[in-house]
Write a protein that holds these residues in place. Structure first.
Motif, PDB file in Angstrom:
ATOM      1  N   UNK A  91       5.611  21.244  14.521  1.00 13.45           N
ATOM      2  CA  UNK A  91       4.606  20.718  15.433  1.00 13.45           C
ATOM      3  C   UNK A  91       4.517  21.598  16.663  1.00 13.45           C
ATOM      4  N   UNK A  92       3.308  22.071  16.959  1.00 12.41           N
ATOM      5  CA  UNK A  92       3.112  22.910  18.138  1.00 12.41           C
ATOM      6  C   UNK A  92       3.477  22.148  19.409  1.00 12.41           C
ATOM      7  N   UNK A 121       9.118  28.489  33.281  1.00 14.53           N
ATOM      8  CA  UNK A 121       8.297  27.792  34.259  1.00 14.53           C
ATOM      9  C   UNK A 121       7.085  27.113  33.638  1.00 14.53           C
ATOM     10  N   UNK A 122       6.503  27.768  32.609  1.00 10.14           N
ATOM     11  CA  UNK A 122       5.264  27.250  32.047  1.00 10.14           C
ATOM     12  C   UNK A 122       5.108  27.730  30.622  1.00 10.14           C
ATOM     13  N   UNK A 123       4.496  26.890  29.778  1.00  5.77           N
ATOM     14  CA  UNK A 123       4.238  27.239  28.383  1.00  5.77           C
ATOM     15  C   UNK A 123       2.765  27.052  28.091  1.00  5.77           C
ATOM     16  N   UNK A 124       2.120  28.087  27.561  1.00  2.00           N
ATOM     17  CA  UNK A 124       0.729  27.999  27.101  1.00  2.00           C
ATOM     18  C   UNK A 124       0.787  27.938  25.582  1.00  2.00           C
ATOM     19  N   UNK A 125       0.378  26.794  25.021  1.00  2.00           N
ATOM     20  CA  UNK A 125       0.458  26.572  23.576  1.00  2.00           C
ATOM     21  C   UNK A 125      -0.932  26.598  22.966  1.00  2.00           C
ATOM     22  N   UNK A 126      -1.174  27.533  22.066  1.00  2.00           N
ATOM     23  CA  UNK A 126      -2.468  27.666  21.405  1.00  2.00           C
ATOM     24  C   UNK A 126      -2.255  27.867  19.907  1.00  2.00           C
ATOM     25  N   UNK A 127      -3.121  27.239  19.117  1.00  2.00           N
ATOM     26  CA  UNK A 127      -3.136  27.473  17.668  1.00  2.00           C
ATOM     27  C   UNK A 127      -4.360  28.308  17.337  1.00  2.00           C
ATOM     28  N   UNK A 153      -3.954  26.691  10.737  1.00  2.00           N
ATOM     29  CA  UNK A 153      -3.889  27.444  11.991  1.00  2.00           C
ATOM     30  C   UNK A 153      -2.422  27.707  12.314  1.00  2.00           C
ATOM     31  N   UNK A 154      -2.184  28.807  12.997  1.00  2.00           N
ATOM     32  CA  UNK A 154      -0.809  29.189  13.367  1.00  2.00           C
ATOM     33  C   UNK A 154      -0.627  29.028  14.868  1.00  2.00           C
ATOM     34  N   UNK A 155       0.506  28.439  15.239  1.00  2.00           N
ATOM     35  CA  UNK A 155       0.777  28.191  16.648  1.00  2.00           C
ATOM     36  C   UNK A 155       1.366  29.394  17.345  1.00  2.00           C
ATOM     37  N   UNK A 156       0.907  29.642  18.572  1.00  2.00           N
ATOM     38  CA  UNK A 156       1.431  30.710  19.413  1.00  2.00           C
ATOM     39  C   UNK A 156       1.834  30.119  20.762  1.00  2.00           C
ATOM     40  N   UNK A 157       3.010  30.515  21.245  1.00  2.00           N
ATOM     41  CA  UNK A 157       3.486  30.065  22.547  1.00  2.00           C
ATOM     42  C   UNK A 157       3.597  31.264  23.479  1.00  2.00           C
ATOM     43  N   UNK A 158       2.989  31.139  24.649  1.00  2.00           N
ATOM     44  CA  UNK A 158       3.044  32.169  25.676  1.00  2.00           C
ATOM     45  C   UNK A 158       3.859  31.596  26.832  1.00  2.00           C
ATOM     46  N   UNK A 159       4.964  32.249  27.157  1.00  2.00           N
ATOM     47  CA  UNK A 159       5.926  31.689  28.100  1.00  2.00           C
ATOM     48  C   UNK A 159       5.925  32.459  29.413  1.00  2.00           C
ATOM     49  N   UNK A 160       5.897  31.716  30.501  1.00  2.00           N
ATOM     50  CA  UNK A 160       6.064  32.290  31.838  1.00  2.00           C
ATOM     51  C   UNK A 160       7.471  31.945  32.311  1.00  2.00           C
ATOM     52  N   UNK A 161       8.246  32.979  32.695  1.00  2.00           N
ATOM     53  CA  UNK A 161       9.657  32.796  33.035  1.00  2.00           C
ATOM     54  C   UNK A 161       9.868  32.756  34.539  1.00  2.00           C
ATOM     55  N   UNK A 162      10.952  32.113  34.921  1.00  2.00           N
ATOM     56  CA  UNK A 162      11.348  32.025  36.324  1.00  2.00           C
ATOM     57  C   UNK A 162      12.167  33.268  36.667  1.00  2.00           C
TER      58      UNK A 162
END
Length: 778
Positions: free
Chosen positions: A467-468, A482-488, A605-614
């Motif tokens: 599950x995305x 800090x933040x996660x951008x979740x897109x399929x 669809x395939x899930x992609x996670x884009x992570x912003x780090x502290x």
């Protein structure tokens, strides 16, 4: 003169060198140490091609990629292998999950038997790292029991971090890229790429620039103790030796130091070869067995160094008149001529000139002309520097006592001072030219990735069946995120994808929450259940046609086969303008919120996670990697960077830095030997000055001025020659001439720093020599 006479005189010189008591042995030892350091570096240079070749062969022999070729059928000699590379504290870790499918499956190179599930064999460096206190996070990521060690034949370097871990069920995940079925290791059909002419040019210039200072220092080392030697030769004239015989005897003494230097050089090289296995420079390590010099090149060094010692000595004595009652050297020498010294750099420029403007598109650069041209330009530095030092110091005026002592000494023996600085000048000139060349072509080998590293720094894919939203929540709760951008992401077409014709028109579909979709488009308003058609994309021409309400579109299946899942464009689909997304693209197609996606399409669809780090959490990336591996052992999140550099270009630059470290160490050691010999020859003079009341501070300052003046002149000359050579090399590559003054000044500063360090190290021996009892004689 017959060969027998030459041999007799050279043997006599050899005897004198080793039978001159403590003074003779000290002189020979100093010469041998200087020559030995140069020989060791030359042997290392002859061994580097073999080391690089061995590394390439080891890498090729353990290759396990199929490059999407059809995998062989399962058999008793097949195995499945999965790429699980990772990174720990900016160090690459080569990882593989392996599963033999039969008893005849060959084990990986350097591994005796396959590890069982839950076990792994590791490289010695990784085993040591895992035992350290700093590797707690890496131990969590590799939850396998260490049962063995990878032997040298399976590694490319002594500090390489690598492991093979046993696994099961890998056959279900074969995809031809990350997971593959094989029958053997190695790349049977390596692809030979056309060599980049600019990279070949860089290689040639790097080799010449690194080896030229070594040759200069060997030539200077064989002239250690020249003044004392010339005074001893006067005694030979007194007992009946003629001038020619005296010079041959002197050449025999130099030959003794060179031969002993060969022995010491072999010893230094052997020690350095063993030490090389325990160090890592710029991420590069080797095993001692890699560093085997080419027999032909080693034989060339063994012949060239003694021959050079004899030749340099004979050339040096051409301008010295040795008489039975002394050496006519204290008289004012004839002024050095400039015209023939200028011919060397002019000839070098003439050899390089025909290749100006050639660039990459007009064939290869002539390697012989490049090598000869660069050599002549750098040799021109050694020829011009003695003339420059002599001309300048002859015009220096009065000053303090320390200044006058230094200037007068330089006026009497400017050639000795220039010889000490020649190596530094040559090294700096070559380094300046290379820095200009690297700076000029850097943009050609460094490309922008387009990724916005301010919005995200890491990216990973969510495995099928996960599950995305759930995985997004896991990473949101991970320390340092800090933040996660979740897109399929998926594809839509106007016809079923499994048919022979397939869709005539297709476009992209992106699924995510309203907050996530705002990262890729400017949305007017948004709530769950909305759908949008994007406009303004860079390469999308079909969305406008497909975004007709009521039109039935087909999802592209994941894999070769899958159900035909459709989606009907809703009547309420709205227009949205695309914006640059975190990957640097303006995507097109449709945007769907989770409720707008058909339930059956979730698997398409395939899930992609884009992570912003502290940035305040130093281990943030390691925590992310650990969570990713716990989600799927095959996960290796990618770390974003604003630019990426060509591997071939990067390896040449790394080689230059490693070689520069070795050359600078040689320069420092050889300069220190030369400086100590100069002080030893002037021991009685220094003692006399102290006995007459000269302050030690004054003498110390005079020694500093004697070093600073020729060094300054040498750096100015190297700056001029380096800029000229760099400009020509840039024009040869078809690049505009620009000067990276920061790099140029840093190279000059590095050369000056080495000389300053040598001067400071020579102060304690200087203070010991400045004692009145140094006048005592036996």
């Amino acid at each position: 003169m017959s060969p027998a006479g030459w041999g007799r005189d050279l043997r006599l010189g050899l005897r004198f060198a080793f039978s001159g008591g403590r003074e003779g042995w000290l002189r020979v030892t100093l010469t041998a140490v200087g020559v030995g350091l140069g020989v060791a570096l030359l042997l290392l240079s002859t061994a580097l091609p073999n080391a690089l070749s061995v590394r390439d062969h080891r890498e090729r022999d353990r290759s396990d990629y199929t490059y999407s070729q059809t995998p062989p059928p399962r058999g008793d000699d097949t195995f499945v292998i999965a790429d699980t590379n990772t990174t720990f504290h900016d160090k690459d870790v080569r990882g593989r999950l392996v599963e033999p499918e039969g008893p005849k499956a060959p084990p990986p190179p350097g591994v005796d038997t396959y590890p069982a599930r839950g076990e792994m064999v590791v490289s010695p460096a990784l085993e040591e790292l895992l035992r350290s206190d700093d590797a707690a996070l890496l131990r969590q990521r590799l939850p396998y029991k260490v049962v063995g060690t990878i032997h040298e034949s399976g590694l490319i370097g002594s500090h390489e971090l690598a492991y093979y871990a046993g696994a099961s069920g890998l056959a279900d995940r074969i995809d031809g890229s990350q997971v593959a079925r094989l029958k053997e290791y190695g790349s049977p059909n390596p692809v030979a790429e056309r060599a980049d002419p600019v990279l070949v040019l860089l290689n040639l210039v790097v080799i010449v620039v690194l080896l030229m200072p070594v040759a200069v220092f060997i030539a200077a080392a064989v002239r250690v103790g020249g003044e004392r030697r010339d005074r001893r030769l006067a005694a030979l004239r007194l007992v009946g030796s003629d001038s020619a015989m005296t010079r041959r005897i002197a050449a025999g003494e130099a030959l003794a130091g060179a031969l002993l230097g060969l022995v010491l050089g072999a010893g230094f090289f052997w020690v350095g070869r063993e030490v090389a296995g325990s160090v890592e420079v710029m991420g590069v390590s080797v095993f001692p067995s890699y560093l085997n010099p080419s027999p032909l090149l080693a034989a060339l060094v063994a012949v060239a160094v003694p021959a050079a010692a004899v030749l340099v000595t004979l050339l040096a004595l051409r301008g010295v008149v040795i008489e039975p009652l002394g050496v006519v050297r204290t008289a004012k020498p004839a002024r050095r001529r400039l015209w023939w010294r200028l011919l060397l750099p002019v000839a070098g420029l003439g050899m390089l000139a025909p290749m100006i403007g050639k660039g990459r598109g007009d064939g290869e650069f002539n390697q012989y002309l490049v090598t000869a041209g660069v050599l002549l330009l750098l040799v021109g530095v050694t020829a011009l520097l003695p003339w420059l030092v002599e001309t300048v110091v002859a015009r220096l005026g009065s000053g303090g006592v320390a200044w006058q002592l230094a200037v007068r000494r330089l006026q009497l023996s400017s050639g000795t001072a220039a010889r000490m600085v020649n190596g530094i000048a040559v090294a700096v000139a070559g380094a300046i030219a290379l820095q200009m060349l690297f700076a000029g072509v850097d943009a050609d080998y460094t490309k922008s990735t387009g990724k916005d590293v301010q919005r995200a720094q890491m990216q990973l894919s969510v495995p099928d069946g996960r599950s995305l939203a759930t995985e997004s929540a896991r990473f949101t709760a991970t320390k340092g995120v800090r933040r996660v951008i979740a897109l399929s992401e998926g594809s839509l077409g106007d016809a079923a994808w499994g048919t022979d014709s397939g869709p005539a028109k297709s476009t992209q579909v992106t699924v995510g929450s309203c907050a996530a979709l705002r990262e890729v488009a400017a949305l007017p308003t948004c709530r769950d259940g909305d759908a949008f058609a994007l406009h303004g994309a860079e390469y999308d021409t079909d969305t406008a046609t497909l975004a007709t309400p009521g039109r039935v579109l087909h999802f592209s299946p994941r894999g070769d086969e899958g159900p035909d899942v459709t989606w009907t464009v809703p009547a309420g689909v709205r227009r949205a303008e695309t914006v640059v997304d975190p990957t640097g693209m303006r995507r097109g197609g449709f945007l769907l919120t989770p409720s707008a996606l058909p339930a059956k399409a979730a698997a398409q669809v395939s899930g992609q996670l884009y992570l912003s780090l502290d940035p305040t959490v130093p281990e943030a990336a390691e925590y992310v990697r650990n969570v990713a591996v716990s989600m799927d052992p095959l996960q290796n999140p990618s770390v974003w960077s604003a630019t990426e550099r060509s591997r071939g270009y990067d390896s040449i630059r790394t080689g230059l830095l490693v070689g520069a470290v070795c050359v600078l160490a040689l320069i420092g050691a050889s300069l220190l030997v030369s400086q100590l010999e100069q002080l030893r020859e002037r021991r009685k003079l220094l003692s006399s000055l102290v006995a007459f009341g000269t302050r030690r501070r004054t003498l110390s300052l005079s020694v500093l001025w004697q070093t600073a003046i020729p060094v300054t002149l040498g750096l100015l000359l190297s700056l001029a020659v380096g800029l000229a050579l760099g400009a020509v090399l840039l024009r040869m590559t078809g690049t505009g001439v620009t000067v990276d003054w920061t790099s140029v000044l840093s190279m000059s500063g590095a050369g000056a720093g080495v000389v300053l360090a040598v001067t400071l190290l020579s102060l304690p021996p200087l203070l010991r020599l400045m004692r009145p009892d140094g006048l005592r004689t036996e």
